[in-house]
Design a protein around this motif. Structure first.
Motif, mmCIF file in Angstrom:
data_model
loop_
_atom_site.group_PDB
_atom_site.id
_atom_site.type_symbol
_atom_site.label_atom_id
_atom_site.label_comp_id
_atom_site.label_asym_id
_atom_site.label_seq_id
_atom_site.Cartn_x
_atom_site.Cartn_y
_atom_site.Cartn_z
ATOM 1 N N ASP A 51 41.208 33.030 53.956
ATOM 2 C CA ASP A 51 41.914 32.317 52.887
ATOM 3 C C ASP A 51 41.954 33.138 51.604
ATOM 4 O O ASP A 51 42.990 33.218 50.939
ATOM 5 C CB ASP A 51 41.259 30.961 52.615
ATOM 6 C CG ASP A 51 41.499 29.955 53.729
ATOM 7 O OD1 ASP A 51 42.381 30.196 54.582
ATOM 8 O OD2 ASP A 51 40.782 28.933 53.756
ATOM 9 N N GLN A 52 40.827 33.758 51.264
ATOM 10 C CA GLN A 52 40.783 34.596 50.057
ATOM 11 C C GLN A 52 41.718 35.787 50.187
ATOM 12 O O GLN A 52 42.415 36.148 49.235
ATOM 13 C CB GLN A 52 39.358 35.061 49.787
ATOM 14 C CG GLN A 52 38.455 33.960 49.306
ATOM 15 C CD GLN A 52 37.007 34.429 49.143
ATOM 16 O OE1 GLN A 52 36.645 35.528 49.544
ATOM 17 N NE2 GLN A 52 36.176 33.565 48.571
ATOM 18 N N GLU A 55 45.274 34.597 49.741
ATOM 19 C CA GLU A 55 45.563 34.311 48.332
ATOM 20 C C GLU A 55 45.870 35.602 47.584
ATOM 21 O O GLU A 55 46.795 35.660 46.779
ATOM 22 C CB GLU A 55 44.385 33.593 47.678
ATOM 23 C CG GLU A 55 44.263 32.140 48.060
ATOM 24 C CD GLU A 55 43.043 31.473 47.433
ATOM 25 O OE1 GLU A 55 42.510 32.009 46.438
ATOM 26 O OE2 GLU A 55 42.631 30.426 47.952
ATOM 27 N N THR A 56 45.098 36.637 47.868
ATOM 28 C CA THR A 56 45.316 37.931 47.221
ATOM 29 C C THR A 56 46.678 38.491 47.599
ATOM 30 O O THR A 56 47.422 38.981 46.744
ATOM 31 C CB THR A 56 44.211 38.928 47.620
ATOM 32 O OG1 THR A 56 42.951 38.383 47.240
ATOM 33 C CG2 THR A 56 44.420 40.278 46.950
ATOM 34 N N GLU A 58 49.293 36.793 48.635
ATOM 35 C CA GLU A 58 50.329 35.944 48.049
ATOM 36 C C GLU A 58 50.555 36.287 46.582
ATOM 37 O O GLU A 58 51.675 36.315 46.106
ATOM 38 C CB GLU A 58 49.958 34.471 48.192
ATOM 39 C CG GLU A 58 51.060 33.516 47.791
ATOM 40 C CD GLU A 58 52.307 33.609 48.655
ATOM 41 O OE1 GLU A 58 53.407 33.375 48.127
ATOM 42 O OE2 GLU A 58 52.200 33.931 49.845
ATOM 43 N N GLU A 59 49.470 36.591 45.862
ATOM 44 C CA GLU A 59 49.585 36.948 44.450
ATOM 45 C C GLU A 59 50.333 38.263 44.272
ATOM 46 O O GLU A 59 50.974 38.476 43.264
ATOM 47 C CB GLU A 59 48.196 37.057 43.814
ATOM 48 C CG GLU A 59 47.488 35.733 43.678
ATOM 49 C CD GLU A 59 46.027 35.892 43.266
ATOM 50 O OE1 GLU A 59 45.590 37.035 43.029
ATOM 51 O OE2 GLU A 59 45.329 34.874 43.194
#
Length: 78
Positions: A51-52, A55-56, A58-59
């Motif tokens: 998940d982390q 998120e990275t 996606e950013e």
């Protein structure tokens, strides 16, 4: 906490050599190895790490790459 475990001689010898090489105690080596093993094999921690990472990613999403990826995926045979 102190505990006693049985470790095959070849594994113990490799851990002992590695501990001397990196100037750490065998206890540190075994503790780090167990911590890493548990992190890799614990479903919750694996999911959290994924998940982390997502998120990275996606950013850092690049619109050109996203559109190109969509185009390729649409053309791919599923």
């Amino acid at each position: 906490m102190k505990t006693a475990v049985s470790i095959p001689d070849p594994v113990f010898a490799k851990a002992d050599r590695y501990a001397r090489l990196v100037n750490k105690s065998r206890s540190q080596i075994f503790s780090e190895a167990l911590r890493e093993y548990l992190a890799r094999h614990s479903p919750d921690e694996v999911t959290e790490a994924m998940d982390q990472a997502l998120e990275t990613i996606e950013e850092q999403r690049d619109s050109f790459v996203a559109k190109a990826s969509e185009r390729v995926l649409r053309q791919a045979e599923w």
